[in-house]
Design a protein around this motif. Structure first.
Motif: not given
Ligand code: ZN
Ligand code: ZN
Length: 580
Positions: A349, A381, A418, A443, A445, A473, A511, A534
């Protein structure tokens, strides 16, 4: 230390500029400067001394001048001027989730709110809801945020506490009289936030030298005690937020070092269970050693191994000492063979300039190779996030990665994404392009305020697409800043098992998500975990240890973690998972 201080200065500068309603470009330049200095792999003072500051990306003449001024005088005149325009407590409001500089300015101008207490009062009186761009919901969130802040008051994040403890140990260890020195307490158990820092040492001869040096260390703002066997100080650090923490240094006799280390590492509950076990065996245990109850004769104390052995136990790793069944497991020879940092073969990640990362793919890959990894997954992303990629950009990235891979031997950049989980559980990227990727992370967001049912269904739907390898996460929480979204974690674990999806322990110290308890539940359910940083910059790759130690707190072994696999094993897992 200089880099942290300089980047904190720029962060503060940016905060005040934004509160002051400065030009957004100027604000962004200062934020960028803070980031650049924070991620700088060398000492900023060295760079300044060699006149290379303006060679850094985003640092022009003006910003370089501010760095030099700060390094030379400890202050920046322009910042002092800005500060003097507002009450000093005004910036504390930024610690509240959902409160940015624009809101702070509004609160100050319209309601004359300039401290956390005043903000709480105003929110309770319902005054916030009447402000523009606010409303009842924001007001509730702000109140909950203040509550969260109060709970974590006096505790520092794990990363900050380690930074302090390691710099103290680095200062004291070279002293000729110091033999052993090690941080104990909850820090050694890697709890996610830390109250006090406890450091233990043994010396040859007198302890005066080490105690004297300790109370005069840089960063010490107050000396609470200065003794022969124990000294206590307050240390203040400014790492994005200002933290102060009490640090105790104890010098103990070598014959008691193991017992003291065991005692001060805790947890309290673990020690109570040990004491009860000792009593059944006719022994007493305390910070000085293990003793026969009848005769008072010491039977152990110099090392932790011998302390546990005296109670008929193998050494229990510090991360397990939470009284969650570890003493029974140790007695029955069932302790897990805990994962360690050396078992990690790569990171799955990481972000680049294709979304909100700060570096190129090649720069991130080089950093991963320098750490001895076999692979790094680039997972930028996706849309609909403003900084996310669309399908076309992702295809371009895949091409670039394939080209880069041609020059590597024994290392591979994995293509990835991601991908955003939309409110209804669909994915923010077309299936056709996702299917081409080595690793797909999904994930949440956005839209955190969904009901528990909606959020749980949303994430499970994403898993059921069959396109997702990892949920990143999974609960969305930020340690000490934001509770996670409301989600049924056991249901997520059940779905991950059914769909063959791995769940992430996000290693970023903000996190640590999944946390220790959730990760243990996932492991017990037979769900595969993955530990990732991340990373948004090369230096972030070093945060992996926070995830590994969280995994250790969750009783996780090497075989439970996807990215301990060699590259071919990882790719085989993914093929089987996708039924290819
Ligand atoms: Zn994220
Ligand atoms: Zn990410």
């Amino acid at each position: 230390m200089d880099n942290t201080a300089v980047s904190a200065m720029f962060d503060e500068f940016a905060d005040w500029l934004e509160i002051d309603d400065e030009n957004p470009f100027r604000v962004r330049a200062y934020r960028r400067a803070a980031q650049v200095v924070r991620d700088l792999p060398e000492d900023v003072a060295q760079v300044a001394a060699e006149g290379r500051l303006t060679h850094l990306e985003g640092i022009g003449k003006d910003l370089a001048g501010k760095i030099v001024e700060f390094l030379q005088t400890g202050k920046v005149a322009a910042l002092e001027e800005l500060r003097s325009k507002y009450p000093p407590t005004l910036r504390d409001l930024l610690q509240v989730p959902d409160v940015g500089p624009k809101t702070v300015a509004l609160l100050y101008k319209r309601l004359n709110v300039s401290s956390l207490d005043e903000l709480e009062e105003a929110a309770q009186a319902g005054k916030l809801a009447a402000l523009p761009r606010m409303g009842k919901k924001t007001q509730e969130n702000i109140l909950r945020g203040i509550q969260l802040l109060k709970q974590s008051a006096g505790r520092v994040p794990l990363e900050v506490a380690w930074h302090i403890a390691e710099s103290i140990v680095a200062e004291l260890k070279p002293l000729p009289s110091v033999e052993q020195i090690i941080p104990a307490g909850s820090l050694r158990r890697w709890r996610e936030t830390i109250g006090d820092i406890d450091i233990l040492a043994t010396t040859t001869g007198a302890s005066a030298e080490v105690m004297d040096r300790f109370v005069h260390l840089p960063g010490v703002t107050e000396v609470l005690a200065h003794g022969e066997t124990k000294s206590s100080v307050i240390v203040v650090v400014d790492a994005r937020r200002k933290y102060s923490v009490q640090v105790d240094l104890r010098v103990v006799p070598p014959g008691s070092f193991g017992a003291a280390l065991q005692y001060f590492t805790g947890s309290k509950d673990h020690n109570i269970t040990l004491r009860a076990r000792a009593l059944k065996q006719g022994l007493t245990i305390n910070e000085y050693g293990v003793f026969e109850e009848k005769t008072g004769k010491q039977v152990a104390g110099a090392t932790e191994e011998e302390v546990y052995a005296a109670l008929g136990l193998p050494l229990i790793p510090p991360e397990l000492r939470e009284n969650r069944g570890e003493v029974e497991a140790a007695a029955e020879g069932r302790l897990p063979d805990l994962i360690d940092l050396a078992a990690m073969r790569g990171d799955l990640h990481a972000h680049t300039t294709y979304s909100d990362g700060h570096n190129t793919i090649a720069e991130m890959a080089d950093a991963a190779r320098a750490r001895g990894y076999e692979y790094l997954a680039i997972t930028d992303h996706s849309k609909p996030l403003a900084w996310g990629m669309d399908e076309k950009t992702l295809r371009k990235q895949i091409k670039e990665i394939r080209q880069l891979n041609e020059k590597y031997h024994g290392f591979r950049i994995l293509t990835g994404c991601e991908v955003d989980i939309l409110s209804d559980g669909r994915l923010g990227m077309d299936a056709a392009v996702l299917q081409q990727l080595d690793i797909v992370i999904a994930s949440v967001h956005s839209n955190f305020k969904q009901s528990r049912e909606e959020m749980t269904r949303r994430i499970i739907r994403a898993m059921e697409t069959g396109l997702v390898d990892i949920i990143a996460h999974p609960t969305g929480r930020l340690v000490g800043q934001r509770e996670g979204y409301d989600v049924d974690v056991p249901a997520l674990i059940e779905a991950a098992k059914r769909c063959g999806v791995a769940l992430e322990i996000n290693a970023h110290p903000d996190r640590l998500d999944l946390n220790d308890l959730n990760a243990r539940a996932a492991k017990n359910a037979g769900v595969l975990l993955t530990i990732n940083t991340d990373a948004h910059a090369p230096s972030n790759l070093d945060l992996l240890r926070f995830g590994v130690h969280t995994a250790r707190r969750a009783w996780v072994e090497k075989k439970d973690v996807l990215n301990t696999m060699p590259l071919d094993g990882l790719l085989k897992w993914r093929q089987q998972r996708r039924g290819l």
